[in-house]
Scaffold this active site. Sequence first.
Site, PDB file in Angstrom:
ATOM      1  N   GLY A 120       0.829  -1.204   0.000  1.00 26.63           N
ATOM      2  CA  GLY A 120       0.000   0.000   0.000  1.00 26.63           C
ATOM      3  C   GLY A 120       0.855   1.242   0.000  1.00 26.63           C
ATOM      4  CD  GLU A 160      -5.639   1.444   3.821  1.00 28.84           C
ATOM      5  OE1 GLU A 160      -5.141   1.345   4.957  1.00 28.84           O
ATOM      6  OE2 GLU A 160      -5.610   2.494   3.162  1.00 28.84           O
TER       7      GLU A 160
HETATM    8  P1  ADP Z   1       1.175  -1.069   3.325  1.00 32.90           P
HETATM    9  O1  ADP Z   1       1.149   0.403   3.169  1.00 32.90           O
HETATM   10  O2  ADP Z   1       2.122  -1.749   2.381  1.00 32.90           O
HETATM   11  O3  ADP Z   1      -0.206  -1.679   3.280  1.00 32.90           O
HETATM   12  P2  ADP Z   1       1.112  -1.377   6.193  1.00 32.90           P
HETATM   13  O4  ADP Z   1       2.017  -0.598   7.082  1.00 32.90           O
HETATM   14  O5  ADP Z   1      -0.331  -1.010   6.137  1.00 32.90           O
HETATM   15  O6  ADP Z   1       1.774  -1.325   4.775  1.00 32.90           O
HETATM   16  O7  ADP Z   1       1.278  -2.887   6.624  1.00 32.90           O
HETATM   17  C1  ADP Z   1       0.468  -3.839   5.992  1.00 32.90           C
HETATM   18  C2  ADP Z   1       1.115  -5.204   5.961  1.00 32.90           C
HETATM   19  O8  ADP Z   1       1.420  -5.652   7.282  1.00 32.90           O
HETATM   20  C3  ADP Z   1       0.135  -6.234   5.406  1.00 32.90           C
HETATM   21  O9  ADP Z   1       0.182  -6.304   3.986  1.00 32.90           O
HETATM   22  C4  ADP Z   1       0.629  -7.524   6.060  1.00 32.90           C
HETATM   23  O10 ADP Z   1       1.595  -8.136   5.235  1.00 32.90           O
HETATM   24  C5  ADP Z   1       1.264  -7.054   7.375  1.00 32.90           C
HETATM   25  N1  ADP Z   1       0.463  -7.315   8.590  1.00 32.90           N
HETATM   26  C6  ADP Z   1       0.999  -7.834   9.743  1.00 32.90           C
HETATM   27  N2  ADP Z   1       0.058  -7.954  10.696  1.00 32.90           N
HETATM   28  C7  ADP Z   1      -1.095  -7.490  10.160  1.00 32.90           C
HETATM   29  C8  ADP Z   1      -2.438  -7.373  10.681  1.00 32.90           C
HETATM   30  N3  ADP Z   1      -2.761  -7.748  11.934  1.00 32.90           N
HETATM   31  N4  ADP Z   1      -3.409  -6.877   9.856  1.00 32.90           N
HETATM   32  C9  ADP Z   1      -3.088  -6.501   8.588  1.00 32.90           C
HETATM   33  N5  ADP Z   1      -1.847  -6.589   8.054  1.00 32.90           N
HETATM   34  C10 ADP Z   1      -0.842  -7.082   8.818  1.00 32.90           C
HETATM   35  N1  RBF Z   2      -8.379   7.250   7.353  1.00 34.81           N
HETATM   36  C1  RBF Z   2      -8.955   8.474   7.398  1.00 34.81           C
HETATM   37  O1  RBF Z   2      -8.479   9.380   6.758  1.00 34.81           O
HETATM   38  N2  RBF Z   2     -10.101   8.702   8.135  1.00 34.81           N
HETATM   39  C2  RBF Z   2     -10.692   7.729   8.871  1.00 34.81           C
HETATM   40  O2  RBF Z   2     -11.719   7.959   9.509  1.00 34.81           O
HETATM   41  C3  RBF Z   2     -10.069   6.416   8.876  1.00 34.81           C
HETATM   42  N3  RBF Z   2     -10.579   5.401   9.618  1.00 34.81           N
HETATM   43  C4  RBF Z   2      -9.979   4.176   9.581  1.00 34.81           C
HETATM   44  C5  RBF Z   2     -10.506   3.143  10.334  1.00 34.81           C
HETATM   45  C6  RBF Z   2      -9.935   1.874  10.322  1.00 34.81           C
HETATM   46  C7  RBF Z   2     -10.528   0.794  11.157  1.00 34.81           C
HETATM   47  C8  RBF Z   2      -8.786   1.643   9.527  1.00 34.81           C
HETATM   48  C9  RBF Z   2      -8.138   0.293   9.486  1.00 34.81           C
HETATM   49  C10 RBF Z   2      -8.254   2.670   8.776  1.00 34.81           C
HETATM   50  C11 RBF Z   2      -8.836   3.938   8.782  1.00 34.81           C
HETATM   51  N4  RBF Z   2      -8.315   4.999   8.038  1.00 34.81           N
HETATM   52  C12 RBF Z   2      -8.900   6.229   8.075  1.00 34.81           C
HETATM   53  C13 RBF Z   2      -7.265   4.741   7.061  1.00 34.81           C
HETATM   54  C14 RBF Z   2      -5.888   5.076   7.486  1.00 34.81           C
HETATM   55  O3  RBF Z   2      -5.671   6.400   7.155  1.00 34.81           O
HETATM   56  C15 RBF Z   2      -5.011   4.157   6.677  1.00 34.81           C
HETATM   57  O4  RBF Z   2      -5.092   2.872   7.191  1.00 34.81           O
HETATM   58  C16 RBF Z   2      -3.607   4.648   6.611  1.00 34.81           C
HETATM   59  O5  RBF Z   2      -3.570   5.706   5.754  1.00 34.81           O
HETATM   60  C17 RBF Z   2      -2.680   3.600   6.098  1.00 34.81           C
HETATM   61  O6  RBF Z   2      -2.819   3.419   4.736  1.00 34.81           O
HETATM   62 MG    MG Z   3      -1.844  -0.804   4.424  1.00 36.03          MG
END
Ligand code: ADP
Ligand code: RBF
Ligand code: MG
Length: 156
Positions: free
Chosen positions: A15, A79
Site C-alpha cells: 500500500g 484496507e
Molecule cells: P502497506 O502500506 O504496504 O499496506 P502497512 O504498514 O499497512 O503497509 O502494513 C500492511 C502489511 O502488514 C500487510 O500487507 C501484512 O503483510 C502485514 N500485517 C501484519 N500484521 C497485520 C495485521 N494484523 N493486519 C493486517 N496486516 C498485517
Molecule cells: N483514514 C482516514 O483518513 N479517516 C478515517 O476515519 C479512517 N478510519 C480508519 C478506520 C480503520 C478501522 C482503519 C483500518 C483505517 C482507517 N483509516 C482512516 C485509514 C488510514 O488512514 C489508513 O489505514 C492509513 O492511511 C494507512 O494506509
Molecule cells: Mg496498508
Amino acid sequence: MKHLPYFCRGEVVRGFGRGSKELGIPTANFSEEVVDSFPSDISTGIYYGWASVANGDVHKMVLSIGWNPYYKNVKKSVETHIIHTFKEDFYGEILSIIIVGYIRPEKNFDSLDALIAAIRGDIEEAETALDLPEHQKLKEDNFFQMTNVSSMANGH
Ligand code: ADP
Ligand code: RBF
Ligand code: MG
C-alpha cells in the site's frame, strides 16, 4: 445495509507504506482490480467482519473503504486490519474477508493521534459486535473453507 454481508477474496499488495509505521495499525491492502470490483454504490467508510489469510484461522477485522481523507488520497483503497498478531508480513498471500457490519463514515482528523484513537474505538466496537451469535455464524461460513479459484465461481 445494502450489499452486506459482502464476500471478497484477493491478493495482498503493498500500500502506501505508512499503516504500521505511523499508526501502529497495519492494514493489508487489496489490489486495484479488487478495489474496482467492489459495487460502485457501496458506501465508503469503516466496517467490521471476518478475515483469513491463505486458508489460515479466521480472525476479527476492521476495514476501511475509501479515500483516507486524513491523507488526501486520490485513489480509493480497501484496507483490512486483522485483529490478531502475526509473526510475519503476508504480502502476496490471498486474503479472504466477509464484511459484516458498518461502523461509521470516513472522517478527517486534526491530528494523527485523533485518527489512531478513532481506529482504536472501531476495533473495540468490532470486538463486541462480532461476538453476537448472528455474526459467529459467518465466521464458520464455507467461504473460508474454499480457497481455490474454481470454488470461487461456484460460491459467493
Ligand atoms: P502497506 O502500506 O504496504 O499496506 P502497512 O504498514 O499497512 O503497509 O502494513 C500492511 C502489511 O502488514 C500487510 O500487507 C501484512 O503483510 C502485514 N500485517 C501484519 N500484521 C497485520 C495485521 N494484523 N493486519 C493486517 N496486516 C498485517
Ligand atoms: N483514514 C482516514 O483518513 N479517516 C478515517 O476515519 C479512517 N478510519 C480508519 C478506520 C480503520 C478501522 C482503519 C483500518 C483505517 C482507517 N483509516 C482512516 C485509514 C488510514 O488512514 C489508513 O489505514 C492509513 O492511511 C494507512 O494506509
Ligand atoms: Mg496498508
